[in-house]
Every structure is written in C-alpha cells, then in structure tokens.
Design a protein around this motif. Structure first.
Motif, PDB file in Angstrom:
ATOM      1  N   LEU A  36      -7.516  -7.634  -6.510  1.00  0.00           N
ATOM      2  CA  LEU A  36      -8.146  -6.985  -7.652  1.00  0.00           C
ATOM      3  C   LEU A  36      -8.077  -7.852  -8.907  1.00  0.00           C
ATOM      4  O   LEU A  36      -8.814  -7.625  -9.860  1.00  0.00           O
ATOM      5  N   THR A  50      -7.758   0.387 -14.496  1.00  0.00           N
ATOM      6  CA  THR A  50      -8.886   0.697 -13.634  1.00  0.00           C
ATOM      7  C   THR A  50      -8.853   2.159 -13.223  1.00  0.00           C
ATOM      8  O   THR A  50      -7.795   2.799 -13.268  1.00  0.00           O
ATOM      9  N   ASP A  51     -10.005   2.701 -12.845  1.00  0.00           N
ATOM     10  CA  ASP A  51     -10.028   4.033 -12.255  1.00  0.00           C
ATOM     11  C   ASP A  51      -9.473   3.962 -10.838  1.00  0.00           C
ATOM     12  O   ASP A  51      -9.679   2.975 -10.119  1.00  0.00           O
ATOM     13  N   VAL A  52      -8.768   5.009 -10.444  1.00  0.00           N
ATOM     14  CA  VAL A  52      -8.256   5.106  -9.078  1.00  0.00           C
ATOM     15  C   VAL A  52      -8.742   6.406  -8.458  1.00  0.00           C
ATOM     16  O   VAL A  52      -8.996   7.390  -9.150  1.00  0.00           O
ATOM     17  N   GLU A  53      -8.903   6.379  -7.143  1.00  0.00           N
ATOM     18  CA  GLU A  53      -9.351   7.547  -6.397  1.00  0.00           C
ATOM     19  C   GLU A  53      -8.157   8.173  -5.684  1.00  0.00           C
ATOM     20  O   GLU A  53      -7.318   7.470  -5.124  1.00  0.00           O
ATOM     21  N   HIS A  70      -6.587   5.042  -3.874  1.00  0.00           N
ATOM     22  CA  HIS A  70      -7.542   3.985  -3.547  1.00  0.00           C
ATOM     23  C   HIS A  70      -8.071   3.360  -4.831  1.00  0.00           C
ATOM     24  O   HIS A  70      -8.174   4.027  -5.862  1.00  0.00           O
ATOM     25  N   VAL A  71      -8.442   2.086  -4.740  1.00  0.00           N
ATOM     26  CA  VAL A  71      -9.178   1.396  -5.793  1.00  0.00           C
ATOM     27  C   VAL A  71     -10.422   0.805  -5.153  1.00  0.00           C
ATOM     28  O   VAL A  71     -10.325   0.022  -4.203  1.00  0.00           O
ATOM     29  N   ASP A  72     -11.588   1.222  -5.628  1.00  0.00           N
ATOM     30  CA  ASP A  72     -12.860   0.770  -5.057  1.00  0.00           C
ATOM     31  C   ASP A  72     -12.901   1.000  -3.550  1.00  0.00           C
ATOM     32  O   ASP A  72     -13.399   0.167  -2.788  1.00  0.00           O
ATOM     33  N   GLY A 105      -5.654   4.371 -13.852  1.00  0.00           N
ATOM     34  CA  GLY A 105      -4.536   3.633 -13.291  1.00  0.00           C
ATOM     35  C   GLY A 105      -4.245   2.376 -14.093  1.00  0.00           C
ATOM     36  O   GLY A 105      -5.116   1.838 -14.780  1.00  0.00           O
TER      37      GLY A 105
END
Length: 306
Positions: A36, A50-53, A70-72, A105
């Motif tokens: 990343l 970053t956004d995280v899922e 998760h990331v991407d 995140g």
C-alpha cells in the motif's frame, strides 16, 4: 456471499467519543500492507490514511464474530477479538443490506533495530506496523435512526457542527425522533423557508427530518447555506446532511454537520447526486444477521423499535 454493491460509512457528527482500535494480525499480512506504500517509503516512519472495509466472517473457524479489515478489497487484519462482539450485529446488518461498512484507517510503517541475533555485531532492520481504525465506543452512534430522504437529494460532506434553533416550537414532531438512550444520529434535509413577522420577512434555512420541519438556522447562518440550497434546487435536488439529536421527554436539541456554500466543491454542486444506501430494519434473529444464509430462506422475526 455476494459482493456488496455500495458502501456505508460509519459516521458520527462528532459528539460521541471515538476510540482508536489497533487492527489485529497485521504482521501476518505485512507484505500486503507494505504494497500500500510507495517502494521508497521513509524507513524512519511513514503514515498512510485510508478508508478501510469491515467485512463479517460468520464462517470463521476461530471466531464466528470475526470482522475482517480490508483495504481496497485485500484482507489486512481483523477488528480486535474483544471489540468484534460489540460490532458484529451492526456490521452484519450493513452487509445484509448489500453494503460494505467503511471507516477511517491509519497505518504507520517503520523500521526498528532487531537484536534477536545475539551473535551479530550490529542489529538487523525489522519492519513494524501500527494499524488503527476509528470506531465509536457505542455501535449505535454509527447508524442513523431514520431512513435516507425519500426526495431526490445529494448528501453534503461534513463541514462543521451547526446548532439548529427553535426546536421547542416543533417539539411535538421532534419528540418522535428522541431515542431511549437520549442521543442518536439522523438524516436531515435543508430547505429555503420564509419567516414573516409584523414588520418584515426574511429567508432562513428550515431543517426537516422525514419531511417535517423541526427547526431552522439563524438568519446569519442561513445566509451561508442558501446559495447552495438554491443551486441544488435548480437541479431538482434537496441537500441532505447528517444530524444528531440529544433529548428527553420534555426537550431536545439538534445539530447538523455539513459544508457551507463557500466550502462546497463544484463536483458536489454539479456532479452526480451522492446518496446513502438504505439499510434493512434492525431485527432480533437467531442468525445474528448470518449472511451465509440466503435472505429468502431466513426467518422473519420481531423488528426492534427505534
């Protein structure tokens, strides 16, 4: 499990206390996390936001409450085991609504000296990771109490807390939205309104919840929102925003969180409408939103009133 077709951001207007939760198991996924970062990342320490899922794993052999991070789309760790049971219903509700829960995140990557080899004359370098995600202390503070607006709308980005006024004049309507806990999130919409007195009339911003007025902004604050409201009206859109409510059986106050006219970008003003997906009603089930069971085969149980 089918892939979610939209994202639902866990979001609070700011009153609830946010707590950093360190993602578990990140060192086992070190290579995925390092990818990343740029190849030339600063070995003394570099941060990535970053956004995280958040993805439920009801069939996880170690923990049926497991929530993967998760990331991407790439698994990079898990919500801590002591926190996951508090969040599993909320995350599964979002997943069961064909959405993916996302939050913010922060990953910190750095190298440190490793002296584990006692025979070495100098230490080797070892990569370490600190990975935090933002979660409210109370999962109920991350989900709105009502559904998104039925009117054609676009969701305004957060821009700062603004107090709604004259809620007492509309308390009979507002009281219906006060949760048992005394605090909660709501979707609100903003509209041009005209207030007429014996001596004058003036334009103000009326704040609506579920189509009913529950208060207004002061004239000075209204002037900062009205150009944006008028512009979106020419496109057939109503601006929507997040709000929070604090109240009891005798009084309530509401705040909104939205950008003002001078802060909004052209991509929001003139771009495609941004809408928030609707979630399935919260229910009490023996499956605890077991997303491995096709929806059409699940039992329908008692809905939880909000």
């Amino acid at each position: 499990m089918t892939k979610a077709n939209s994202y639902f951001r866990l979001w609070s207007p700011g009153r609830s206390t946010w707590c950093n939760q360190e993602v578990a198991g990140v060192m086992r996924r070190q290579h995925a996390i390092e990818r990343l970062f740029p190849p030339t990342w600063n070995r003394d320490g570099e941060e990535l936001r970053t956004d995280v899922e958040l993805v439920p794993e009801p069939d996880n052999e170690h923990d049926p409450n497991a929530i993967a991070v998760h990331v991407d789309g790439t698994p990079v760790g898990y919500v801590p085991a002591e926190v996951a049971p508090l969040w599993v219903r909320t995350i599964r509700r979002i997943s069961d609504s064909d959405c993916t829960a996302i939050t913010s995140g922060r990953i910190y990557l750095y190298e440190r000296d490793d002296w584990s080899d006692w025979s070495a004359s100098r230490p080797t370098k070892k990569t370490s990771i600190r990975f935090d995600i933002l979660l409210p202390e109370n999962p109920d503070d991350a989900i709105p109490l009502n559904d998104p607006p039925a009117l054609p709308h676009t969701m305004l980005p957060k821009g700062g807390i603004v107090q709604v006024t004259k809620e007492a004049d509309y308390f009979d309507t507002l009281f219906e939205h006060v949760p048992e806990s005394g605090y909660g999130l709501l979707y609100a919409t903003l509209h041009r309104d005209v207030v007429t007195t014996a001596r004058s009339s003036r334009a103000v911003v009326a704040v609506h919840i579920d189509g009913a007025k529950i208060g207004e902004l002061t004239p000075a604050m209204s002037a900062k929102f009205l150009p944006m409201i008028d512009h979106l009206d020419t496109r057939g859109l109503v601006p929507a925003c997040w709000a929070d409510i604090t109240g009891s059986t005798v009084a309530a106050e509401v705040r909104i969180d939205a950008v003002k006219a001078h802060e909004i970008s052209d991509s929001v003003l003139d771009g495609p409408p941004t809408v928030v997906p609707s979630l399935l009603p919260e229910v009490v089930t023996t499956w605890w939103y077991d997303v491995t069971t096709p929806r059409q085969h699940r039992r329908t149980n008692v809905a939880v009133g909000r």
